[in-house]
Design a protein around this motif. Structure first.
Motif, PDB file in Angstrom:
ATOM      1  N   ALA A  17       0.852  -1.194   0.000  1.00 14.90           N
ATOM      2  CA  ALA A  17       0.000   0.000   0.000  1.00 14.90           C
ATOM      3  C   ALA A  17       0.884   1.238   0.000  1.00 14.90           C
ATOM      4  N   TYR A  18       0.664   2.114  -0.986  1.00 10.95           N
ATOM      5  CA  TYR A  18       1.520   3.295  -1.140  1.00 10.95           C
ATOM      6  C   TYR A  18       0.912   4.505  -0.440  1.00 10.95           C
ATOM      7  N   TYR A  19      -0.393   4.650  -0.576  1.00 12.43           N
ATOM      8  CA  TYR A  19      -1.073   5.817  -0.009  1.00 12.43           C
ATOM      9  C   TYR A  19      -2.400   5.349   0.574  1.00 12.43           C
ATOM     10  N   VAL A  20      -2.595   5.525   1.882  1.00 10.55           N
ATOM     11  CA  VAL A  20      -3.824   5.088   2.543  1.00 10.55           C
ATOM     12  C   VAL A  20      -4.377   6.269   3.333  1.00 10.55           C
ATOM     13  N   THR A  21      -5.628   6.597   3.083  1.00  8.76           N
ATOM     14  CA  THR A  21      -6.216   7.741   3.773  1.00  8.76           C
ATOM     15  C   THR A  21      -7.687   7.488   4.068  1.00  8.76           C
ATOM     16  N   ARG A  22      -8.195   8.213   5.072  1.00  3.93           N
ATOM     17  CA  ARG A  22      -9.623   8.097   5.397  1.00  3.93           C
ATOM     18  C   ARG A  22     -10.246   9.486   5.350  1.00  3.93           C
ATOM     19  N   GLN A  23     -11.311   9.619   4.592  1.00  2.00           N
ATOM     20  CA  GLN A  23     -11.951  10.912   4.371  1.00  2.00           C
ATOM     21  C   GLN A  23     -13.442  10.813   4.639  1.00  2.00           C
ATOM     22  N   ALA A  24     -14.134  11.949   4.585  1.00  2.00           N
ATOM     23  CA  ALA A  24     -15.593  11.978   4.684  1.00  2.00           C
ATOM     24  C   ALA A  24     -16.104  13.070   3.764  1.00  2.00           C
ATOM     25  N   VAL A  25     -17.406  13.080   3.497  1.00  3.11           N
ATOM     26  CA  VAL A  25     -17.958  14.050   2.543  1.00  3.11           C
ATOM     27  C   VAL A  25     -19.212  14.754   3.064  1.00  3.11           C
ATOM     28  N   TYR A  26     -19.421  14.763   4.383  1.00  2.00           N
ATOM     29  CA  TYR A  26     -20.699  15.293   4.863  1.00  2.00           C
ATOM     30  C   TYR A  26     -20.700  16.816   5.077  1.00  2.00           C
ATOM     31  N   THR A  27     -19.551  17.479   4.989  1.00  2.00           N
ATOM     32  CA  THR A  27     -19.542  18.951   4.999  1.00  2.00           C
ATOM     33  C   THR A  27     -18.773  19.429   3.762  1.00  2.00           C
ATOM     34  N   PRO A  28     -18.995  20.678   3.347  1.00  2.00           N
ATOM     35  CA  PRO A  28     -18.294  21.173   2.145  1.00  2.00           C
ATOM     36  C   PRO A  28     -16.773  21.106   2.290  1.00  2.00           C
ATOM     37  N   ALA A  29     -16.249  21.447   3.477  1.00  2.00           N
ATOM     38  CA  ALA A  29     -14.796  21.443   3.659  1.00  2.00           C
ATOM     39  C   ALA A  29     -14.244  20.027   3.524  1.00  2.00           C
ATOM     40  N   LEU A  30     -14.932  19.057   4.131  1.00  2.82           N
ATOM     41  CA  LEU A  30     -14.472  17.670   4.050  1.00  2.82           C
ATOM     42  C   LEU A  30     -14.581  17.131   2.624  1.00  2.82           C
ATOM     43  N   ALA A  31     -15.640  17.532   1.924  1.00  4.03           N
ATOM     44  CA  ALA A  31     -15.809  17.066   0.544  1.00  4.03           C
ATOM     45  C   ALA A  31     -14.675  17.597  -0.337  1.00  4.03           C
ATOM     46  N   ARG A  32     -14.269  18.859  -0.096  1.00  7.98           N
ATOM     47  CA  ARG A  32     -13.163  19.432  -0.889  1.00  7.98           C
ATOM     48  C   ARG A  32     -11.852  18.728  -0.560  1.00  7.98           C
ATOM     49  N   LYS A  33     -11.683  18.381   0.734  1.00 10.78           N
ATOM     50  CA  LYS A  33     -10.473  17.679   1.155  1.00 10.78           C
ATOM     51  C   LYS A  33     -10.436  16.267   0.555  1.00 10.78           C
ATOM     52  N   CYS A  34     -11.601  15.636   0.536  1.00  8.63           N
ATOM     53  CA  CYS A  34     -11.714  14.288  -0.033  1.00  8.63           C
ATOM     54  C   CYS A  34     -11.356  14.312  -1.513  1.00  8.63           C
ATOM     55  N   LYS A  35     -11.743  15.378  -2.195  1.00 11.29           N
ATOM     56  CA  LYS A  35     -11.426  15.486  -3.621  1.00 11.29           C
ATOM     57  C   LYS A  35      -9.914  15.551  -3.827  1.00 11.29           C
ATOM     58  N   LYS A  36      -9.231  16.288  -2.944  1.00 11.82           N
ATOM     59  CA  LYS A  36      -7.769  16.367  -3.043  1.00 11.82           C
ATOM     60  C   LYS A  36      -7.140  14.987  -2.842  1.00 11.82           C
ATOM     61  N   ALA A  37      -7.678  14.233  -1.866  1.00 10.23           N
ATOM     62  CA  ALA A  37      -7.137  12.902  -1.583  1.00 10.23           C
ATOM     63  C   ALA A  37      -7.353  11.972  -2.766  1.00 10.23           C
ATOM     64  N   ILE A  38      -8.546  12.035  -3.377  1.00 17.73           N
ATOM     65  CA  ILE A  38      -8.831  11.161  -4.521  1.00 17.73           C
ATOM     66  C   ILE A  38      -7.971  11.564  -5.721  1.00 17.73           C
ATOM     67  N   ARG A  39      -7.753  12.867  -5.879  1.00 18.11           N
ATOM     68  CA  ARG A  39      -6.865  13.339  -6.948  1.00 18.11           C
ATOM     69  C   ARG A  39      -5.458  12.758  -6.746  1.00 18.11           C
ATOM     70  N   GLN A  40      -4.984  12.828  -5.485  1.00 17.85           N
ATOM     71  CA  GLN A  40      -3.665  12.287  -5.148  1.00 17.85           C
ATOM     72  C   GLN A  40      -3.605  10.785  -5.469  1.00 17.85           C
ATOM     73  N   ALA A  41      -4.689  10.083  -5.117  1.00 19.37           N
ATOM     74  CA  ALA A  41      -4.736   8.638  -5.347  1.00 19.37           C
ATOM     75  C   ALA A  41      -4.667   8.307  -6.839  1.00 19.37           C
ATOM     76  N   PHE A  42      -5.271   9.149  -7.659  1.00 22.22           N
ATOM     77  CA  PHE A  42      -5.195   8.924  -9.110  1.00 22.22           C
ATOM     78  C   PHE A  42      -3.820   9.305  -9.657  1.00 22.22           C
TER      79      PHE A  42
END
Lengths: 256, 73
Positions: free
Chosen positions: A179-204
């Motif tokens: 495993a190279y990159y492991v993270t846990r995110q959430a999407v229930y507030t706008p700030a968390l959703a934006r952070k989750c997008k950054k994490a998914i971008r990183q994962a791609f």
């Protein structure tokens, strides 16, 4: 200033991404799947990889994900999405491959595939949506169901003495060398959703480096299964789910 | 620097979950008393002057209902 003065193409700041189809999603009102689908589609759009991305849909609520992504999708057998992703990535190493799974799929029937794919260090992105319940089949207890949580098959709350402990599979995966990159995110507030997008971008982006699995867990809600209104379900998630599944990076590449 | 924003709401796509209303900093959106074809109380703007076009509502909308426009004033 009237509404007509503001609604002009040059003032557009947010619109539904064209990487999602026009189909109305079948998910319940307020379900996190819709947000996560949209975030993935936006990442694919921003990276300009729509033509060479392949998605693996799971079994579960998101079984019909291929109806919503305007990208190539394959539907895997129950729990076998990482195995299928492995095959596709090895055949098309220059394509971006991601699997999208829920907790019943990834952490119950597909535990073997998940762990071995992460241990081999296949160069794929895995999205894991954790809502602590089997949503599609009517809210039964899942491996990730919290201790004391009421579900259709644990009506008096999950008794860990009989039913075992909740499985924190993301922490398990973070310990694996593949495993190279492991993270846990959430999407229930706008700030968390934006952070989750950054994490998914990183994962791609990590797929370009060919270093191993990029694993993103998204702690999500299941308001139908939890029998709560959407806004209440998000409050319950914050109070209860995040205690056992705290947000943050579990494994980041060295030097980042 | 001040902004004025507005929303275009696809009411037939809205499922009335009200998650977006929790993200709005100026409380300018709320569920309507009217329903759409599917029977959901859809989203409407209740205070259009207060919208700053921050797109918080659109970022957490599960169904991609919202299109956001913004101008500097």
């Amino acid at each position: 200033m009237t509404r007509e003065d503001i609604i002009k193409p040059e003032n557009l700041v947010y619109r539904r991404t064209p990487v999602l189809t026009d189909n109305v999603m079948h998910y319940c009102p307020g379900c996190g799947h819709g947000v996560i689908h949209r975030i993935i589609a936006e990442v694919v759009e921003e990276m300009g990889i729509q033509e060479n991305t392949i998605a693996i849909a799971p079994v579960g609520c998101s079984v019909l994900a291929y109806n919503y992504f305007e990208i190539d999708c394959i539907e895997a057998a129950h729990g076998r999405a990482p195995a299928l992703a492995t095959a596709i990535k090895r055949l098309y190493p220059e394509h971006f491959v991601f699997s999208y799974q829920g907790d019943g799929d990834l952490a119950a029937i597909g535990t073997g595939e998940t762990i071995h794919t992460c241990n081999r260090g296949e160069n794929i992105t895995m999205i894991f949506v954790n809502n602590g319940i089997y949503g599609m089949t009517g809210g039964q207890m899942a491996p990730t169901t919290l201790s004391g949580m009421k579900t259709a098959t644990s009506p008096f709350g999950r008794d860990t003495e009989i039913m075992g402990n909740p499985l924190n599979i993301t922490e398990l995966i973070a310990k694996l060398p593949g495993a190279y990159y492991v993270t846990r995110q959430a999407v229930y507030t706008p700030a968390l959703a934006r952070k989750c997008k950054k994490a998914i971008r990183q994962a791609f982006e990590n797929q370009k480096l060919k270093k191993g699995v990029s694993f993103v867990e998204v702690v999500s809600n299941c308001n139908s299964g939890w029998k709560l209104a959407p806004v209440k379900a998000n409050e319950w998630l914050e109070e209860n789910m995040l205690k056992y599944y705290p947000l943050g990076d579990l494994k980041v590449p060295e030097g980042k | 620097m001040a902004f004025r924003g507005t929303l275009v709401i696809d009411i037939e796509r809205c499922k009335g979950c009200a998650v977006c209303t929790t993200g709005c900093p100026n409380k300018c959106i709320a569920l309507s008393k009217m329903v759409n074809k599917k029977g959901y109380n859809y989203l409407e703007m209740i205070n259009e002057e207060a919208c700053i076009g921050c797109a918080n509502c659109a970022v957490i909308c599960p169904d991609g209902v919202l299109t956001v426009y913004r101008v500097k004033i």
